[in-house]
Design a protein around this motif. Structure first.
Motif, PDB file in Angstrom:
ATOM      1  N   ALA A 281      -5.923   8.173  -1.808  1.00  0.00           N
ATOM      2  CA  ALA A 281      -5.607   6.818  -1.422  1.00  0.00           C
ATOM      3  C   ALA A 281      -6.588   6.358  -0.401  1.00  0.00           C
ATOM      4  O   ALA A 281      -6.874   5.206  -0.085  1.00  0.00           O
ATOM      5  CB  ALA A 281      -4.062   6.750  -0.955  1.00  0.00           C
ATOM      6  N   ARG A 282      -6.707   7.488   0.743  1.00  0.00           N
ATOM      7  CA  ARG A 282      -7.444   7.219   1.860  1.00  0.00           C
ATOM      8  C   ARG A 282      -9.285   7.158   1.453  1.00  0.00           C
ATOM      9  O   ARG A 282      -9.972   6.580   1.945  1.00  0.00           O
ATOM     10  CB  ARG A 282      -7.416   8.317   2.904  1.00  0.00           C
ATOM     11  CG  ARG A 282      -6.335   8.312   3.505  1.00  0.00           C
ATOM     12  CD  ARG A 282      -6.352   9.142   5.048  1.00  0.00           C
ATOM     13  NE  ARG A 282      -6.344  10.602   4.531  1.00  0.00           N
ATOM     14  CZ  ARG A 282      -5.337  11.413   4.062  1.00  0.00           C
ATOM     15  NH1 ARG A 282      -4.254  10.731   4.030  1.00  0.00           N
ATOM     16  NH2 ARG A 282      -5.947  12.833   3.700  1.00  0.00           N
ATOM     17  N   ARG A 283      -9.323   7.829   0.364  1.00  0.00           N
ATOM     18  CA  ARG A 283     -10.969   7.737  -0.291  1.00  0.00           C
ATOM     19  C   ARG A 283     -11.128   6.853  -1.200  1.00  0.00           C
ATOM     20  O   ARG A 283     -11.515   7.100  -2.142  1.00  0.00           O
ATOM     21  CB  ARG A 283     -11.264   9.206  -0.615  1.00  0.00           C
ATOM     22  CG  ARG A 283     -11.173  10.230   0.397  1.00  0.00           C
ATOM     23  CD  ARG A 283     -12.132  10.086   1.532  1.00  0.00           C
ATOM     24  NE  ARG A 283     -13.346   9.777   1.030  1.00  0.00           N
ATOM     25  CZ  ARG A 283     -14.563  10.766   0.775  1.00  0.00           C
ATOM     26  NH1 ARG A 283     -14.273  11.969   0.877  1.00  0.00           N
ATOM     27  NH2 ARG A 283     -15.750  10.339   0.156  1.00  0.00           N
TER      28      ARG A 283
ATOM     29  N   GLN B  15      -9.143  -4.972  -4.894  1.00  0.00           N
ATOM     30  CA  GLN B  15      -9.177  -4.481  -3.349  1.00  0.00           C
ATOM     31  C   GLN B  15     -10.307  -3.231  -3.365  1.00  0.00           C
ATOM     32  O   GLN B  15     -11.003  -3.324  -2.585  1.00  0.00           O
ATOM     33  CB  GLN B  15      -7.886  -3.756  -2.686  1.00  0.00           C
ATOM     34  CG  GLN B  15      -6.902  -4.972  -2.632  1.00  0.00           C
ATOM     35  CD  GLN B  15      -5.981  -4.373  -2.071  1.00  0.00           C
ATOM     36  OE1 GLN B  15      -5.704  -3.353  -1.347  1.00  0.00           O
ATOM     37  NE2 GLN B  15      -4.652  -5.080  -2.032  1.00  0.00           N
ATOM     38  N   HIS B  16     -10.260  -2.316  -4.409  1.00  0.00           N
ATOM     39  CA  HIS B  16     -11.356  -1.063  -4.280  1.00  0.00           C
ATOM     40  C   HIS B  16     -12.224  -0.816  -5.296  1.00  0.00           C
ATOM     41  O   HIS B  16     -13.196   0.216  -4.575  1.00  0.00           O
ATOM     42  CB  HIS B  16     -10.216   0.136  -4.015  1.00  0.00           C
ATOM     43  CG  HIS B  16      -8.936  -0.108  -2.914  1.00  0.00           C
ATOM     44  ND1 HIS B  16      -9.612   0.038  -1.802  1.00  0.00           N
ATOM     45  CD2 HIS B  16      -7.909  -0.183  -3.142  1.00  0.00           C
ATOM     46  CE1 HIS B  16      -8.329  -0.316  -0.990  1.00  0.00           C
ATOM     47  NE2 HIS B  16      -7.423  -0.566  -1.739  1.00  0.00           N
ATOM     48  N   GLN B  17     -12.101  -1.459  -6.388  1.00  0.00           N
ATOM     49  CA  GLN B  17     -13.201  -1.247  -7.545  1.00  0.00           C
ATOM     50  C   GLN B  17     -14.430  -1.779  -7.463  1.00  0.00           C
ATOM     51  O   GLN B  17     -14.171  -2.977  -7.395  1.00  0.00           O
ATOM     52  CB  GLN B  17     -12.518  -1.061  -8.807  1.00  0.00           C
ATOM     53  CG  GLN B  17     -13.389  -0.419 -10.100  1.00  0.00           C
ATOM     54  CD  GLN B  17     -12.177  -0.203 -11.162  1.00  0.00           C
ATOM     55  OE1 GLN B  17     -11.337   0.538 -11.110  1.00  0.00           O
ATOM     56  NE2 GLN B  17     -12.860  -0.543 -12.102  1.00  0.00           N
TER      57      GLN B  17
ATOM     58  N   VAL C  15     -14.317   6.652  -3.041  1.00  0.00           N
ATOM     59  CA  VAL C  15     -14.701   7.541  -4.241  1.00  0.00           C
ATOM     60  C   VAL C  15     -14.045   6.602  -5.513  1.00  0.00           C
ATOM     61  O   VAL C  15     -12.716   6.551  -5.618  1.00  0.00           O
ATOM     62  CB  VAL C  15     -14.212   8.965  -4.062  1.00  0.00           C
ATOM     63  CG1 VAL C  15     -14.390   9.598  -5.334  1.00  0.00           C
ATOM     64  CG2 VAL C  15     -14.677   9.543  -2.874  1.00  0.00           C
ATOM     65  N   GLN C  16     -14.898   6.236  -6.223  1.00  0.00           N
ATOM     66  CA  GLN C  16     -14.451   5.547  -7.377  1.00  0.00           C
ATOM     67  C   GLN C  16     -13.867   6.244  -8.451  1.00  0.00           C
ATOM     68  O   GLN C  16     -14.220   7.603  -8.598  1.00  0.00           O
ATOM     69  CB  GLN C  16     -15.567   4.701  -8.004  1.00  0.00           C
ATOM     70  CG  GLN C  16     -16.106   3.663  -6.958  1.00  0.00           C
ATOM     71  CD  GLN C  16     -15.388   2.530  -6.928  1.00  0.00           C
ATOM     72  OE1 GLN C  16     -14.733   1.785  -7.623  1.00  0.00           O
ATOM     73  NE2 GLN C  16     -14.929   2.491  -5.495  1.00  0.00           N
TER      74      GLN C  16
ATOM     75  N   PHE D  13     -11.234  14.234 -14.431  1.00  0.00           N
ATOM     76  CA  PHE D  13      -9.722  13.400 -14.117  1.00  0.00           C
ATOM     77  C   PHE D  13     -10.239  12.396 -13.240  1.00  0.00           C
ATOM     78  O   PHE D  13     -10.969  12.613 -12.360  1.00  0.00           O
ATOM     79  CB  PHE D  13      -8.531  14.323 -13.891  1.00  0.00           C
ATOM     80  CG  PHE D  13      -8.600  14.830 -12.693  1.00  0.00           C
ATOM     81  CD1 PHE D  13      -7.922  14.230 -11.499  1.00  0.00           C
ATOM     82  CD2 PHE D  13      -9.596  15.729 -12.001  1.00  0.00           C
ATOM     83  CE1 PHE D  13      -7.811  14.657 -10.132  1.00  0.00           C
ATOM     84  CE2 PHE D  13      -9.735  16.255 -10.740  1.00  0.00           C
ATOM     85  CZ  PHE D  13      -8.641  15.732  -9.821  1.00  0.00           C
ATOM     86  N   CYS D  14      -9.326  11.463 -12.830  1.00  0.00           N
ATOM     87  CA  CYS D  14      -9.541  10.379 -11.941  1.00  0.00           C
ATOM     88  C   CYS D  14      -7.888  10.052 -11.504  1.00  0.00           C
ATOM     89  O   CYS D  14      -6.886  10.344 -11.828  1.00  0.00           O
ATOM     90  CB  CYS D  14     -10.225   9.257 -12.491  1.00  0.00           C
ATOM     91  SG  CYS D  14      -9.231   8.336 -13.686  1.00  0.00           S
TER      92      CYS D  14
END
Length: 102
Positions: free
Chosen positions: A22-24, A78-80, A27-28, A38-39
């Motif tokens: 969650a902090r990183r 927000q992040h991708q 890293v996609q 895995f992701c």
């Protein structure tokens, strides 16, 4: 070590992994999948599958929201970032190898 303690330690390790990822947000998911097989989505699916195996109804989207702490679409917005064609091709191979057909 008794079973209950083992379960608690495994749960703590899972929570720590989730917090770390969650902090990183740099890293996609595609990078995780391509490198590790895995992701975050895999983790959310495993969570959902564990719930379903125990008779707890949970959809894919509910599993993702439980894992991400927000609706998945919100996390993506927000992040991708957009992945290159090379990363997408690598992902297709990694997905087939590690997940199979979904």
């Amino acid at each position: 070590m008794d079973d209950q303690t083992r379960i608690e330690l495994e749960a703590a390790a899972f929570r720590r992994l989730r917090e770390h990822l969650a902090r990183r947000t740099d890293v996609q998911n595609i990078d995780l999948m391509n490198m590790a097989g895995f992701c975050r989505n895999c983790l959310s699916r495993w969570y959902q599958e564990a719930a379903n195996e125990r008779g707890i109804p949970m959809t894919k989207e509910e599993g993702r929201e439980a894992y991400y702490g927000m609706p998945y679409a919100e996390w993506v917005a927000q992040h991708q970032t957009e992945a290159s064609d090379a990363k997408k091709a690598e992902f297709e191979a990694a997905f087939r190898e590690n997940v199979g057909k979904e």
